[in-house]
Design an enzyme around this catalytic site. Structure first.
Site, PDB file in Angstrom:
ATOM      1  N   VAL A 140      -1.413  -7.273  -5.315  1.00  0.00           N
ATOM      2  CA  VAL A 140      -1.172  -8.406  -4.427  1.00  0.00           C
ATOM      3  C   VAL A 140      -2.414  -9.290  -4.382  1.00  0.00           C
ATOM      4  O   VAL A 140      -3.521  -8.819  -4.113  1.00  0.00           O
ATOM      5  CB  VAL A 140      -0.808  -7.934  -3.010  1.00  0.00           C
ATOM      6  CG1 VAL A 140      -0.688  -9.119  -2.055  1.00  0.00           C
ATOM      7  CG2 VAL A 140       0.492  -7.139  -3.042  1.00  0.00           C
TER       8      VAL A 140
ATOM      9  N   GLU B  28     -17.780  18.157   2.169  1.00  0.00           N
ATOM     10  CA  GLU B  28     -16.891  18.882   1.259  1.00  0.00           C
ATOM     11  C   GLU B  28     -17.314  18.719  -0.195  1.00  0.00           C
ATOM     12  O   GLU B  28     -17.299  19.688  -0.971  1.00  0.00           O
ATOM     13  CB  GLU B  28     -15.451  18.402   1.469  1.00  0.00           C
ATOM     14  CG  GLU B  28     -14.896  18.818   2.825  1.00  0.00           C
ATOM     15  CD  GLU B  28     -13.461  18.403   3.052  1.00  0.00           C
ATOM     16  OE1 GLU B  28     -12.712  19.166   3.689  1.00  0.00           O
ATOM     17  OE2 GLU B  28     -13.092  17.305   2.590  1.00  0.00           O
TER      18      GLU B  28
ATOM     19  N   ALA C  32      -6.645  10.222   7.941  1.00  0.00           N
ATOM     20  CA  ALA C  32      -5.273  10.395   7.483  1.00  0.00           C
ATOM     21  C   ALA C  32      -4.325  10.628   8.652  1.00  0.00           C
ATOM     22  O   ALA C  32      -3.182  10.159   8.639  1.00  0.00           O
ATOM     23  CB  ALA C  32      -5.196  11.555   6.490  1.00  0.00           C
ATOM     24  N   GLN C  33      -4.779  11.365   9.663  1.00  0.00           N
ATOM     25  CA  GLN C  33      -3.930  11.616  10.833  1.00  0.00           C
ATOM     26  C   GLN C  33      -3.490  10.320  11.493  1.00  0.00           C
ATOM     27  O   GLN C  33      -2.319  10.126  11.818  1.00  0.00           O
ATOM     28  CB  GLN C  33      -4.690  12.451  11.866  1.00  0.00           C
ATOM     29  CG  GLN C  33      -4.677  13.935  11.648  1.00  0.00           C
ATOM     30  CD  GLN C  33      -5.190  14.672  12.872  1.00  0.00           C
ATOM     31  OE1 GLN C  33      -4.593  14.626  13.936  1.00  0.00           O
ATOM     32  NE2 GLN C  33      -6.322  15.337  12.725  1.00  0.00           N
TER      33      GLN C  33
ATOM     34  N   ASP D 159      -6.142   2.483   7.913  1.00  0.00           N
ATOM     35  CA  ASP D 159      -7.548   2.067   7.878  1.00  0.00           C
ATOM     36  C   ASP D 159      -7.725   0.579   8.128  1.00  0.00           C
ATOM     37  O   ASP D 159      -8.802   0.138   8.522  1.00  0.00           O
ATOM     38  CB  ASP D 159      -8.168   2.413   6.515  1.00  0.00           C
ATOM     39  CG  ASP D 159      -8.415   3.899   6.352  1.00  0.00           C
ATOM     40  OD1 ASP D 159      -8.123   4.654   7.298  1.00  0.00           O
ATOM     41  OD2 ASP D 159      -8.881   4.309   5.275  1.00  0.00           O
TER      42      ASP D 159
ATOM     43  N   GLY E 103      -0.431   4.373   0.311  1.00  0.00           N
ATOM     44  CA  GLY E 103      -1.230   5.464   0.854  1.00  0.00           C
ATOM     45  C   GLY E 103      -0.440   6.195   1.925  1.00  0.00           C
ATOM     46  O   GLY E 103       0.784   6.099   2.013  1.00  0.00           O
ATOM     47  N   PHE E 104      -1.149   6.927   2.788  1.00  0.00           N
ATOM     48  CA  PHE E 104      -0.469   7.696   3.820  1.00  0.00           C
ATOM     49  C   PHE E 104       0.371   6.804   4.732  1.00  0.00           C
ATOM     50  O   PHE E 104       1.507   7.132   5.074  1.00  0.00           O
ATOM     51  CB  PHE E 104      -1.494   8.466   4.658  1.00  0.00           C
ATOM     52  CG  PHE E 104      -2.100   9.641   3.945  1.00  0.00           C
ATOM     53  CD1 PHE E 104      -1.329  10.742   3.620  1.00  0.00           C
ATOM     54  CD2 PHE E 104      -3.433   9.647   3.594  1.00  0.00           C
ATOM     55  CE1 PHE E 104      -1.864  11.823   2.954  1.00  0.00           C
ATOM     56  CE2 PHE E 104      -3.993  10.728   2.927  1.00  0.00           C
ATOM     57  CZ  PHE E 104      -3.200  11.819   2.606  1.00  0.00           C
TER      58      PHE E 104
ATOM     59  N   GLY F 167       0.819  -1.206   0.000  1.00  0.00           N
ATOM     60  CA  GLY F 167       0.000   0.000   0.000  1.00  0.00           C
ATOM     61  C   GLY F 167       0.851   1.254   0.000  1.00  0.00           C
ATOM     62  O   GLY F 167       1.741   1.420   0.843  1.00  0.00           O
TER      63      GLY F 167
END
Length: 445
Positions: free
Chosen positions: A89, A180, A325-326, A310, A23-24, A21
């Site tokens: 994967v 948003e 994200a934090q 996550d 991501g963040f 992954g």
């Protein structure tokens, strides 16, 4: 725990860390391990990292997709111990300590599962088949194309009933993404697009934001929630709270109590769940398909597998940590440091999440911000929101492009990205993922 329990049977000079992954979580873990005495390989089915917090602006035609993505290889350019492989994967063989995909088998000493999450349709009939998800760049482009296509079609139809259906969009989920996206679409329709279609009264365009609980932004303060709802209503968004979706039909969405909203434009931003890869390799899962981890962020039954972001389920102060994200960034950094501790034979450290505040944009130049000592709303909250998001982008070009587009939008209410572009090749991967998940769900049933 001794260092030896985490080593492969054949000793290696340097431990091999495989991160699934980009991501963040995965990017932060790899950055922390860069230049350290371990060999790192990052695997992802895409060759880019996406700055997901601004994904809604791609859907709302404020930004181009290239503004919020960055090549993974460029992030680690010059980091000799960090490699990248574009790979989907398919399987994790924990007993052999290998990762498999596309005919390739990659060994590991430590595995970092940071595959993230997928859309959770919450068991609502018809949602998977008839609603658009909103998790990837392909999804955002699809939403943008969808909205623009509908307005083009509405401008050409003479049927008032057909036009009403075309000019109706329902967003399911009143969390940060839903709020948003609703604000961005409302401003797109009522300002730039109204000038493009002078013969079409786009005041008829209805955007519904549907939330099952009694207020939007339930994870933020009541002050932030109340302001966000007022601001969205000023922009023309019809906010429905306490509105549970019972079924998504091909041409309508049905709410609890029998109310139906006629539209085939439903965007699902109501929830996420952990990537199914973890469950497939036999890792114990908890809430929303996430992997139950110990305080060190290791899988409960495998000390060689770390799980973060996550995909990790960990409670703190009696509550599960949110999928934000934090949390992902902090856990990615912590996992990397624990791997280095284990390599050096030192005790692992327990993870403790430090909440730095929550920020949500509500239209152009407005936001809500819940910080440690105070809560900001409106124009006062927008500068800190903007600073955090600009700072989170990777690369000078991306930051400059985003600032330029924001300036044009703020000063002139102009969005230059009102284009219906073909993106079939980019979009093909996600339906394939969705099809695989449907098959997995059917097998589990």
């Amino acid at each position: 725990m001794s260092n030896q329990t985490n080593k492969t049977e054949t000793p290696r000079e340097r431990a091999r860390v495989v991160i699934i992954g980009a991501g963040f979580t995965g990017i932060e873990a790899a950055k922390t391990l860069a230049g350290k005495p371990v060999d790192v390989e990052v695997l992802d089915r895409n060759n880019y990292h996406t700055f997901v917090p601004l994904l809604y602006q791609v859907g709302g035609a404020q930004l181009e997709a290239s503004d919020i993505v960055y090549p993974v290889r460029s992030i680690f350019r010059g980091k000799r111990n960090v490699g990248f492989r574009m790979l989907r994967v398919d399987r994790i063989q924990r007993e052999r300590k290998t990762v498999q995909g596309e005919g390739v088998e990659i060994p590991y000493d430590y595995l970092v599962l940071a595959a993230g999450s997928r859309t959770d349709y919450l068991g609502v009939p018809g949602a998977r088949e008839h609603a658009l998800p909103f998790k990837t760049v392909s999804h955002a482009l699809a939403v943008r194309n969808w909205i623009l296509n509908r307005i083009e079609r509405a401008s050409a139809t003479k049927s008032s009933e057909k036009r009403k259906s075309l000019l109706t969009c329902v967003l399911v989920g009143g969390g940060p993404t839903g709020v948003e996206l609703a604000g961005s679409l409302a401003e797109l329709v009522r300002k730039p697009l109204s000038r493009d279609f002078p013969d079409l009264d786009l005041r008829e365009f209805r955007i519904f934001l549907v939330e099952a609980v009694d207020r939007i932004l339930p994870g933020l303060s009541e002050k932030a929630s109340a302001y966000a709802q007022r601001r969205l209503q000023e922009l023309g968004v019809q906010v429905r709270t306490g509105a549970l979706v019972e079924e998504v039909l091909p041409t309508a969405i049905r709410l609890k109590g029998g109310e139906e909203i006629a539209t085939d434009a439903v965007v699902w931003v109501a929830g996420v769940r952990g990537h199914p890869l973890a469950q497939e390799c036999g890792l114990p899962t908890a809430g929303k398909g996430a992997v139950a981890v110990d305080p060190f962020l290791r899988a409960a039954d495998d000390p060689n597998v770390f799980v973060a972001g996550d995909l990790a389920y960990l409670e703190q102060d009696g509550r599960p940590l949110p999928m934000t994200a934090q949390v992902a960034v902090q856990q990615g950094r912590h996992v990397a440091k624990n791997i280095l501790r284990d390599v050096q034979g030192r005790p692992l450290a327990q993870f403790r999440y430090r909440h730095k505040g929550s920020m949500v944009a509500v239209g152009r130049g407005r936001a809500v911000a819940d910080m440690k000592n105070r809560n900001l709303t409106g124009i006062l909250a927008w500068p800190p929101w903007a600073a955090v998001h600009i700072g989170g982008l990777v690369g000078f070009r991306n930051r400059f492009s985003v600032l330029l587009n924001w300036a044009a939008d703020y000063l002139f209410s102009e969005r230059a990205l009102r284009l219906i572009l073909p993106f079939e090749q980019a979009a093909q991967t996600e339906p394939e993922e969705e099809a695989k998940e449907r098959a997995r769900t059917n097998r589990q049933r």
